[in-house]
Write an enzyme that holds these catalytic residues in place. Structure first.
Site, PDB file in Angstrom:
ATOM      1  N   ARG A  99      -7.234  11.859  -5.138  1.00  0.00           N
ATOM      2  CA  ARG A  99      -8.494  11.317  -4.626  1.00  0.00           C
ATOM      3  C   ARG A  99      -9.586  12.375  -4.476  1.00  0.00           C
ATOM      4  NH1 ARG A  99     -11.809   8.748  -3.489  1.00  0.00           N
ATOM      5  NH2 ARG A  99     -11.857   7.410  -1.679  1.00  0.00           N
ATOM      6  N   TYR A 157     -14.668 -12.360  -0.079  1.00  0.00           N
ATOM      7  CA  TYR A 157     -15.385 -11.112  -0.389  1.00  0.00           C
ATOM      8  C   TYR A 157     -16.654 -11.382  -1.189  1.00  0.00           C
ATOM      9  CZ  TYR A 157     -11.758  -7.943   1.323  1.00  0.00           C
ATOM     10  OH  TYR A 157     -10.893  -7.258   2.117  1.00  0.00           O
ATOM     11  N   ASP A 191      -7.003  -2.675  -7.483  1.00  0.00           N
ATOM     12  CA  ASP A 191      -7.582  -3.261  -6.276  1.00  0.00           C
ATOM     13  C   ASP A 191      -7.895  -4.730  -6.502  1.00  0.00           C
ATOM     14  OD1 ASP A 191      -8.623  -2.279  -3.470  1.00  0.00           O
ATOM     15  OD2 ASP A 191      -9.986  -3.827  -4.192  1.00  0.00           O
ATOM     16  N   ARG A 216      -3.725   6.509   1.232  1.00  0.00           N
ATOM     17  CA  ARG A 216      -4.258   7.728   1.846  1.00  0.00           C
ATOM     18  C   ARG A 216      -3.310   8.443   2.799  1.00  0.00           C
ATOM     19  NH1 ARG A 216      -9.530   4.836   3.796  1.00  0.00           N
ATOM     20  NH2 ARG A 216      -7.938   3.227   3.813  1.00  0.00           N
ATOM     21  N   ARG A 220       0.820  -1.222   0.000  1.00  0.00           N
ATOM     22  CA  ARG A 220       0.000   0.000   0.000  1.00  0.00           C
ATOM     23  C   ARG A 220       0.849   1.265   0.000  1.00  0.00           C
ATOM     24  NH1 ARG A 220      -5.646  -0.660   1.933  1.00  0.00           N
ATOM     25  NH2 ARG A 220      -6.233  -2.450   0.714  1.00  0.00           N
TER      26      ARG A 220
HETATM   27  O1  CP3 Z   1       0.262   0.969  -3.393  1.00  0.00           O
HETATM   28  C1  CP3 Z   1      -0.620   0.083  -3.195  1.00  0.00           C
HETATM   29  O2  CP3 Z   1      -0.358  -1.014  -2.705  1.00  0.00           O
HETATM   30  C2  CP3 Z   1      -2.025   0.459  -3.557  1.00  0.00           C
HETATM   31  C3  CP3 Z   1      -2.712  -0.473  -4.477  1.00  0.00           C
HETATM   32  C4  CP3 Z   1      -3.694  -1.377  -3.769  1.00  0.00           C
HETATM   33  C5  CP3 Z   1      -5.018  -1.022  -3.376  1.00  0.00           C
HETATM   34  N1  CP3 Z   1      -5.649  -2.155  -2.927  1.00  0.00           N
HETATM   35  C6  CP3 Z   1      -5.657   0.315  -3.492  1.00  0.00           C
HETATM   36  C7  CP3 Z   1      -6.611   0.688  -2.436  1.00  0.00           C
HETATM   37  C8  CP3 Z   1      -3.517  -2.724  -3.464  1.00  0.00           C
HETATM   38  C9  CP3 Z   1      -2.273  -3.580  -3.623  1.00  0.00           C
HETATM   39  C10 CP3 Z   1      -4.766  -3.199  -2.943  1.00  0.00           C
HETATM   40  C11 CP3 Z   1      -5.019  -4.608  -2.599  1.00  0.00           C
HETATM   41  C12 CP3 Z   1      -6.165  -4.922  -1.743  1.00  0.00           C
HETATM   42  N2  CP3 Z   1      -7.444  -4.473  -1.858  1.00  0.00           N
HETATM   43  C13 CP3 Z   1      -6.140  -5.856  -0.704  1.00  0.00           C
HETATM   44  C14 CP3 Z   1      -4.947  -6.697  -0.340  1.00  0.00           C
HETATM   45  C15 CP3 Z   1      -3.960  -5.931   0.406  1.00  0.00           C
HETATM   46  C16 CP3 Z   1      -4.082  -6.078   1.869  1.00  0.00           C
HETATM   47  O3  CP3 Z   1      -4.097  -5.003   2.499  1.00  0.00           O
HETATM   48  O4  CP3 Z   1      -4.102  -7.179   2.370  1.00  0.00           O
HETATM   49  C17 CP3 Z   1      -7.415  -5.910  -0.143  1.00  0.00           C
HETATM   50  C18 CP3 Z   1      -7.820  -6.761   1.040  1.00  0.00           C
HETATM   51  C19 CP3 Z   1      -8.237  -5.049  -0.896  1.00  0.00           C
HETATM   52  C20 CP3 Z   1      -9.693  -4.775  -0.727  1.00  0.00           C
HETATM   53  C21 CP3 Z   1      -9.860  -3.408  -0.198  1.00  0.00           C
HETATM   54  N3  CP3 Z   1      -9.657  -2.265  -0.942  1.00  0.00           N
HETATM   55  C22 CP3 Z   1     -10.229  -3.023   1.116  1.00  0.00           C
HETATM   56  C23 CP3 Z   1     -10.517  -3.978   2.259  1.00  0.00           C
HETATM   57  C24 CP3 Z   1     -10.266  -1.618   1.132  1.00  0.00           C
HETATM   58  C25 CP3 Z   1     -10.657  -0.709   2.257  1.00  0.00           C
HETATM   59  C26 CP3 Z   1      -9.480  -0.589   3.173  1.00  0.00           C
HETATM   60  C27 CP3 Z   1      -9.420   0.730   3.849  1.00  0.00           C
HETATM   61  O5  CP3 Z   1      -8.374   0.952   4.480  1.00  0.00           O
HETATM   62  O6  CP3 Z   1     -10.380   1.541   3.764  1.00  0.00           O
HETATM   63  C28 CP3 Z   1      -9.865  -1.160  -0.148  1.00  0.00           C
HETATM   64  C29 CP3 Z   1      -9.752   0.252  -0.557  1.00  0.00           C
HETATM   65  C30 CP3 Z   1      -8.413   0.673  -1.124  1.00  0.00           C
HETATM   66  N4  CP3 Z   1      -7.763   0.010  -2.124  1.00  0.00           N
HETATM   67  C31 CP3 Z   1      -7.674   1.836  -0.779  1.00  0.00           C
HETATM   68  C32 CP3 Z   1      -6.541   1.857  -1.611  1.00  0.00           C
HETATM   69  C33 CP3 Z   1      -5.477   2.900  -1.659  1.00  0.00           C
HETATM   70  C34 CP3 Z   1      -8.027   2.885   0.273  1.00  0.00           C
HETATM   71  C35 CP3 Z   1      -9.296   3.558  -0.015  1.00  0.00           C
HETATM   72  C36 CP3 Z   1      -9.295   4.841  -0.854  1.00  0.00           C
HETATM   73  O7  CP3 Z   1      -8.311   5.343  -1.434  1.00  0.00           O
HETATM   74  O8  CP3 Z   1     -10.421   5.355  -0.917  1.00  0.00           O
END
Ligand code: CP3
Length: 361
Positions: A46, A164, A82, A37, A33
């Protein structure tokens, strides 16, 4: 060995070399990640675009990916995307709700729901590979030290994506997912097979576009017992790992809370296993007989600690890795919002300095 894989042995990327347990001049480092954010530059994007818009517009996804990698000066860039993107071409609608994470509108619960999932529309995910093409083009030239930045593509693992799809979002106990897994083996296997089919094509698109390595996120696999993992999840996951490796790239297989599962996860044949911070790197690696590379494993919340303590933890992880070929420095899970960017940058600098000094010693 696959001919494409043997080309990689001459890779000029220390990140790719470490994935293959080849010697490197210093330990490569990147962060789960790393674009997110906690970073003002990401929040600025964003403000004008939803998460899914960023993912689906290659120009913006590439920019976000590149900016984070350059600000941090890491050795690899993970494509901004994602885990849930493949749900759309499979016929499942979802959205991200602020504060709640992903929500699948009509979660799957029955064999008929699984039958209805599409596997023939994966080409609709082409925007991810378009973004990778742009990132790979941007980083095509070696950096001043001669190293080429690694490009990481990724996808979810069958279990984590199934959780999911079935739960409809994040879950504490995975009751619905496990209920289906336990009670309808045929339906579960059909779901695993459909996910493997889609993910293999999705990974192939990313490799063709220039991904050097594919990371498979099995974030929630730690909720499974060893017996359930081996019975219900290992076969499909192994199939996916092997199919991606056959494309000619190393595979990083990552999960959280996996201390007891690591020896079983190794059976997938993945080149690299991600370690969370609850697992001491030295004993975990020893228990894996050093026969696989490892990635990790700083507690992401340690980035909130005073720098003196943070520095000690970085040194400790490098000491535990002891310069064995095949360590990629990372966090044990993703960076959380509010993390001081300065601390993340310092960790990169420290890994660069401390591991180079050790290698010359
Ligand atoms: O630099 C990076 O790694 C960003 C790219 C990335 C995102 N999601 C963008 C994202 C990656 C590698 C992911 C993978 C992802 N998505 C996972 C596996 C990684 C892990 O943490 O185990 C999972 C479980 C998801 C599903 C997902 N997407 C969730 C559960 C959430 C909400 C989490 C939260 O903190 O709110 C997301 C949203 C998400 N995907 C964000 C980002 C940057 C944050 C929300 C946003 O920008 O609005």
């Amino acid at each position: 060995m696959n001919p494409a894989t043997s080309n990689l042995s001459a890779s000029t990327s220390r990140f790719v070399r470490a994935c293959l347990r080849q010697p490197v001049d210093r330990t490569p480092v990147w962060f789960l990640r790393q674009a997110g954010r906690y970073m003002p530059e990401y929040m600025a994007v964003r403000k004008h675009h939803s998460l899914l818009e960023i993912c689906r517009k290659p120009e913006i996804a590439a920019e976000v990916t590149i900016t984070a990698a350059e600000i941090l000066n890491v050795d690899a860039a993970i494509i901004f995307a994602d885990l849930l993107l493949p749900f759309t071409p499979m016929g499942l609608d979802f959205e991200f709700l602020a504060g709640e994470g992903p929500v699948v509108h009509k979660p799957i619960r029955t064999a008929a729901d699984i039958d209805a999932l599409r596997t023939d529309r994966t080409s609709e995910l082409g925007y991810v590979s378009e973004a990778i093409t742009k990132v790979a083009h941007h980083f095509r030239a070696p950096r001043p030290d001669g190293d080429r930045l690694g490009i990481i593509g990724f996808c979810g693992a069958p279990f984590t994506l199934a959780s999911y799809m079935i739960e409809g979002g994040s879950s504490r106990n995975y009751v619905e997912a496990k209920r289906l897994m336990y009670s309808d083996r045929g339906a579960w296997n059909a779901l695993m097979a459909k996910l493997v089919a889609v993910l293999t094509v999705f990974a192939a698109q990313q490799v063709a576009a220039g991904a050097d390595v594919i990371q498979i996120f099995d974030s929630w696999v730690g909720s499974l017992s060893i017996a359930d993992y081996r019975d219900f999840v290992l076969p499909a996951t192994t199939q996916l790992v092997r199919a991606v490796q056959a494309l000619g790239v190393p595979v990083i297989y990552f999960g959280v809370d996996t201390a007891s599962l690591l020896p079983s996860m190794k059976l997938t044949g993945a080149d690299v296993l991600g370690l969370d911070w609850r697992t001491p790197l030295d004993t975990a690696w020893r228990d894996l007989d050093y026969s696989v590379a490892v990635q990790g494993n700083l507690d992401p919340i340690a980035l909130f600690a005073p720098h003196q303590l943070l520095h000690r933890r970085v040194q400790q992880i490098l000491d535990e890795a002891a310069n064995r070929p095949g360590h990629i420095f990372n966090l044990g899970h993703g960076i959380v919002p509010g993390t001081p960017v300065e601390s993340a940058k310092r960790v990169v600098e420290w890994v660069h300095q401390l591991s180079a000094r050790q290698q010359n010693a």
